[in-house]
Design a protein around this motif. Structure first.
Motif, PDB file in Angstrom:
ATOM      1  N   SER A   2     -34.347  35.132  30.922  1.00 54.66           N
ATOM      2  CA  SER A   2     -33.159  35.466  31.683  1.00 54.66           C
ATOM      3  C   SER A   2     -32.955  34.485  32.823  1.00 54.66           C
ATOM      4  CB  SER A   2     -33.273  36.889  32.228  1.00 54.66           C
ATOM      5  OG  SER A   2     -32.168  37.168  33.027  1.00 54.66           O
ATOM      6  N   ALA A   3     -31.771  33.926  32.869  1.00 55.26           N
ATOM      7  CA  ALA A   3     -31.460  32.909  33.871  1.00 55.26           C
ATOM      8  C   ALA A   3     -30.825  33.501  35.123  1.00 55.26           C
ATOM      9  CB  ALA A   3     -30.534  31.865  33.260  1.00 55.26           C
ATOM     10  N   GLY A   4     -30.552  34.778  35.129  1.00 50.35           N
ATOM     11  CA  GLY A   4     -29.956  35.386  36.305  1.00 50.35           C
ATOM     12  C   GLY A   4     -28.456  35.186  36.377  1.00 50.35           C
ATOM     13  N   GLU A   5     -27.890  35.693  37.456  1.00 48.80           N
ATOM     14  CA  GLU A   5     -26.446  35.648  37.646  1.00 48.80           C
ATOM     15  C   GLU A   5     -25.949  34.274  38.051  1.00 48.80           C
ATOM     16  OE1 GLU A   5     -24.252  38.619  39.834  1.00 48.80           O
ATOM     17  OE2 GLU A   5     -25.903  40.023  39.500  1.00 48.80           O
ATOM     18  N   LEU A  96     -28.938  18.634  32.651  1.00 45.26           N
ATOM     19  CA  LEU A  96     -29.442  18.794  34.008  1.00 45.26           C
ATOM     20  C   LEU A  96     -30.961  18.923  33.993  1.00 45.26           C
ATOM     21  CD1 LEU A  96     -28.960  19.474  37.068  1.00 45.26           C
ATOM     22  CD2 LEU A  96     -28.724  21.864  36.330  1.00 45.26           C
ATOM     23  N   ARG A  97     -31.644  18.167  34.862  1.00 44.28           N
ATOM     24  CA  ARG A  97     -33.086  18.370  35.034  1.00 44.28           C
ATOM     25  C   ARG A  97     -33.255  19.765  35.599  1.00 44.28           C
ATOM     26  NH1 ARG A  97     -32.147  14.495  32.999  1.00 44.28           N
ATOM     27  NH2 ARG A  97     -32.997  15.569  31.244  1.00 44.28           N
ATOM     28  N   ALA A  98     -33.945  20.626  34.886  1.00 40.91           N
ATOM     29  CA  ALA A  98     -34.075  22.035  35.269  1.00 40.91           C
ATOM     30  C   ALA A  98     -34.668  22.208  36.656  1.00 40.91           C
ATOM     31  CB  ALA A  98     -34.911  22.780  34.233  1.00 40.91           C
ATOM     32  N   THR A  99     -35.555  21.320  37.053  1.00 42.54           N
ATOM     33  CA  THR A  99     -36.203  21.441  38.357  1.00 42.54           C
ATOM     34  C   THR A  99     -35.269  21.113  39.514  1.00 42.54           C
ATOM     35  OG1 THR A  99     -37.112  19.230  38.025  1.00 42.54           O
ATOM     36  CG2 THR A  99     -38.544  21.092  37.495  1.00 42.54           C
ATOM     37  N   MET A 100     -34.044  20.697  39.238  1.00 43.55           N
ATOM     38  CA  MET A 100     -33.063  20.493  40.303  1.00 43.55           C
ATOM     39  C   MET A 100     -32.426  21.817  40.716  1.00 43.55           C
ATOM     40  SD  MET A 100     -33.203  17.326  41.062  1.00 43.55           S
ATOM     41  CE  MET A 100     -34.878  17.115  40.463  1.00 43.55           C
ATOM     42  N   LEU A 101     -32.581  22.864  39.906  1.00 48.41           N
ATOM     43  CA  LEU A 101     -32.062  24.184  40.268  1.00 48.41           C
ATOM     44  C   LEU A 101     -32.914  24.765  41.386  1.00 48.41           C
ATOM     45  CD1 LEU A 101     -31.461  25.552  36.666  1.00 48.41           C
ATOM     46  CD2 LEU A 101     -29.700  24.932  38.346  1.00 48.41           C
ATOM     47  N   ASP A 103     -33.775  27.750  41.674  1.00 49.62           N
ATOM     48  CA  ASP A 103     -34.759  28.610  41.004  1.00 49.62           C
ATOM     49  C   ASP A 103     -34.848  28.232  39.527  1.00 49.62           C
ATOM     50  OD1 ASP A 103     -36.492  30.511  40.016  1.00 49.62           O
ATOM     51  OD2 ASP A 103     -35.088  32.181  40.231  1.00 49.62           O
ATOM     52  N   PRO A 104     -35.755  27.332  39.169  1.00 51.29           N
ATOM     53  CA  PRO A 104     -35.911  26.944  37.763  1.00 51.29           C
ATOM     54  C   PRO A 104     -36.956  27.787  37.020  1.00 51.29           C
ATOM     55  CG  PRO A 104     -37.204  25.482  39.109  1.00 51.29           C
ATOM     56  CD  PRO A 104     -36.527  26.451  40.054  1.00 51.29           C
ATOM     57  N   SER A 105     -37.458  28.839  37.644  1.00 50.88           N
ATOM     58  CA  SER A 105     -38.584  29.586  37.080  1.00 50.88           C
ATOM     59  C   SER A 105     -38.298  30.199  35.712  1.00 50.88           C
ATOM     60  CB  SER A 105     -39.035  30.682  38.051  1.00 50.88           C
ATOM     61  OG  SER A 105     -37.994  31.624  38.263  1.00 50.88           O
ATOM     62  N   TRP A 106     -37.061  30.476  35.421  1.00 47.82           N
ATOM     63  CA  TRP A 106     -36.675  31.085  34.153  1.00 47.82           C
ATOM     64  C   TRP A 106     -36.650  30.089  32.994  1.00 47.82           C
ATOM     65  CZ3 TRP A 106     -32.622  28.872  31.682  1.00 47.82           C
ATOM     66  CH2 TRP A 106     -31.816  28.019  32.448  1.00 47.82           C
ATOM     67  N   CYS A 107     -36.607  28.813  33.294  1.00 45.79           N
ATOM     68  CA  CYS A 107     -36.326  27.793  32.274  1.00 45.79           C
ATOM     69  C   CYS A 107     -37.570  27.423  31.468  1.00 45.79           C
ATOM     70  CB  CYS A 107     -35.735  26.546  32.929  1.00 45.79           C
ATOM     71  SG  CYS A 107     -35.168  25.349  31.706  1.00 45.79           S
TER      72      CYS A 107
END
Length: 153
Positions: A2-5, A96-101, A103-107
């Motif tokens: 789940s990636a959240g809202e 997109l590099r996920a770690t740029m979010l 909160d990338p914890s869901w990825c």
């Protein structure tokens, strides 16, 4: 998974470039190619494919770096964080590099590519693995599988 809202926020290491994501991801992936290894300084690059219309740079001006070819890799001009890629001929998404979010914890990677070049000790939780890139005709099914997989988690 789940990636959240939505929307999600993110940015480079120094914060001079910020991004906003307002569309659900199409796919998550780990790329094991030696180019990604060198650009990330790690064993692979973790990324999330976002529909182009759901991706926006909200602050700063990313610059092109990496290989200055047709596929464009964008970096923060100050801290040089590799932020996202716009693959040649595929303008409908941003990688997109996920770690740029923020909160990338869901990825988690749904697919992994270029396993022919991966470091021998690396393993991921990817559902699908490819020695290079998936065949073009596989993407429609992969996107559908990812959407179903994301809803189940």
């Amino acid at each position: 998974m789940s990636a959240g809202e939505l929307p999600w926020q993110g940015g480079c290491r120094c914060g001079q470039v910020r991004i906003k994501v307002s569309a659900q991801p199409l796919l998550t992936m780990a790329c094991h190619c030696t180019g990604c290894q060198r650009m990330t300084g790690s064993a692979f690059s973790l990324s999330v494919a976002i529909p182009s219309e759901g991706f926006e740079v909200t602050r700063g001006e990313p610059v092109i770096g990496g290989l200055h070819g047709a596929t464009r890799h964008y970096f923060c001009p100050h801290c040089m964080s590799w932020m996202f890629t716009r693959p040649e001929g595929m303008d409908w998404f941003v990688n997109l590099r996920a770690t740029m979010l923020d909160d990338p914890s869901w990825c988690r990677p749904f697919i992994e590519t270029w396993t022919s070049e991966k470091l021998p000790w690396v393993s991921t939780s990817a559902v699908h693995s490819y020695a290079a890139l998936p065949p073009l005709e596989s993407y429609e099914q992969l996107l559908a599988d990812y959407a179903r997989h994301s809803e189940e988690d």
